[in-house]
Write a protein that holds these residues in place. Structure first.
Motif, short mmCIF file in Angstrom:
data_model
loop_
_atom_site.label_atom_id
_atom_site.label_comp_id
_atom_site.label_asym_id
_atom_site.label_seq_id
_atom_site.Cartn_x
_atom_site.Cartn_y
_atom_site.Cartn_z
N LEU A 1 0.82 -1.22 0.00
CA LEU A 1 0.00 0.00 0.00
C LEU A 1 0.85 1.27 0.00
N GLY A 2 2.16 1.11 0.04
CA GLY A 2 3.05 2.27 0.04
C GLY A 2 3.04 3.04 1.35
N ILE A 3 2.79 2.35 2.46
CA ILE A 3 2.77 2.99 3.78
C ILE A 3 4.14 2.80 4.42
N PRO A 4 4.83 3.89 4.78
CA PRO A 4 6.14 3.75 5.43
C PRO A 4 6.04 2.93 6.72
N HIS A 5 7.13 2.22 7.04
CA HIS A 5 7.14 1.32 8.21
C HIS A 5 6.83 2.07 9.50
N ALA A 6 7.31 3.28 9.67
CA ALA A 6 7.13 4.03 10.93
C ALA A 6 5.82 4.82 10.96
N ALA A 7 5.08 4.87 9.86
CA ALA A 7 3.83 5.66 9.83
C ALA A 7 2.77 4.98 10.67
N PRO A 8 2.02 5.77 11.44
CA PRO A 8 0.94 5.15 12.22
C PRO A 8 -0.19 4.68 11.31
N VAL A 9 -0.76 3.54 11.63
CA VAL A 9 -1.90 2.99 10.90
C VAL A 9 -3.04 2.87 11.89
N ILE A 10 -4.13 3.56 11.61
CA ILE A 10 -5.27 3.56 12.52
C ILE A 10 -6.13 2.32 12.32
N GLY A 11 -6.34 1.93 11.10
CA GLY A 11 -7.18 0.76 10.85
C GLY A 11 -6.82 0.13 9.53
N LEU A 12 -6.88 -1.18 9.47
CA LEU A 12 -6.55 -1.89 8.25
C LEU A 12 -7.33 -3.18 8.24
N ALA A 13 -8.15 -3.37 7.22
CA ALA A 13 -8.97 -4.59 7.13
C ALA A 13 -8.32 -5.55 6.16
N LEU A 14 -7.97 -6.73 6.64
CA LEU A 14 -7.35 -7.75 5.80
C LEU A 14 -8.33 -8.85 5.44
N GLY A 15 -9.44 -8.89 6.09
CA GLY A 15 -10.40 -9.96 5.87
C GLY A 15 -10.99 -10.37 7.20
N ARG A 16 -11.83 -11.33 7.17
CA ARG A 16 -12.50 -11.78 8.40
C ARG A 16 -11.57 -12.65 9.22
N ALA A 17 -11.48 -12.34 10.49
CA ALA A 17 -10.61 -13.10 11.39
C ALA A 17 -11.08 -14.53 11.54
N ASP A 18 -12.39 -14.76 11.50
CA ASP A 18 -12.89 -16.12 11.69
C ASP A 18 -12.81 -16.97 10.42
N ALA A 19 -12.35 -16.39 9.32
CA ALA A 19 -12.25 -17.13 8.06
C ALA A 19 -10.89 -17.83 7.94
N ARG A 20 -9.99 -17.56 8.89
CA ARG A 20 -8.63 -18.17 8.80
C ARG A 20 -8.60 -19.55 9.34
#
Length: 140
Positions: free
Chosen positions: A121-140
Motif C-alpha cells: 500500500l506504500g505505507i512507510p514502516h514508521a507511519a501510524p496505521v489507525i485501521g486496516l482490514a485484511l479480511g475476516r478473522a474467523d475465516a482463517r
C-alpha cells in the motif's frame, strides 16, 4: 411537501433520520410519499438545548409525530430509548443497535504480514496505521 415529492420520485426505501424527535418531518414526508420503511434513530440520552415552555411544547409535538409516522425506532442503548420514551410508548417497532465493535473478532497481523501489507500500500514502516482490514478473522 417537497421532501415527500423527492422521496416519491426516487422510489426511496428505506428512509432513515438520525435526529431523534427532529426526525418527525422526515418520517411524515416518508409516510406521505408511501415509503414503507421509515426509521427514526435516537443516539443520545441527554437534551442538548435549554428546555423552555415553548421548546417543550414543540418537542412534544415532534415526539408524537415520530411515534405516529415511524415504522421503526432505533436507539444505541436501552438507557437511551428509556430516557426518550415512556414505557407505554415502546412497542414492537423499537430496537437497540449497539455502537460497539467486538474487538475479539479481529486479530493483529504478525510482523511479516504487516510489513508486506504496508509495502503493497506504500505505507512507510514508521507511519501510524489507525485501521486496516485484511479480511475476516474467523475465516482463517
Amino acid at each position: 411537501c417537497r421532501l415527500a415529492r423527492i422521496l416519491r420520485a426516487g422510489r426511496s426505501n428505506p428512509v432513515c433520520d438520525f435526529a431523534a424527535d427532529f426526525a418527525a418531518g422526515t418520517m411524515l414526508a416518508g409516510r406521505l410519499a408511501g415509503v414503507p420503511t421509515r426509521i427514526a434513530l435516537y443516539r443520545s440520552s441527554s437534551v442538548k438545548y435549554r428546555r423552555t415552555g415553548a421548546r417543550r411544547l414543540v418537542a412534544g409535538v415532534l415526539h408524537q409525530a415520530v411515534l405516529r409516522h415511524a415504522t421503526a425506532v432505533l436507539g444505541n442503548s436501552r438507557a437511551n430509548l428509556a430516557s426518550a420514551f415512556a414505557h407505554g410508548e415502546c412497542d414492537d417497532r423499537f430496537a437497540v443497535v449497539y455502537n460497539g465493535v467486538d474487538v475479539g473478532r479481529f486479530v493483529a497481523a504478525d510482523d511479516a504480514t504487516g510489513r508486506m501489507v504496508r509495502e503493497s500500500l506504500g505505507i512507510p514502516h514508521a507511519a501510524p496505521v489507525i485501521g486496516l482490514a485484511l479480511g475476516r478473522a474467523d475465516a482463517r
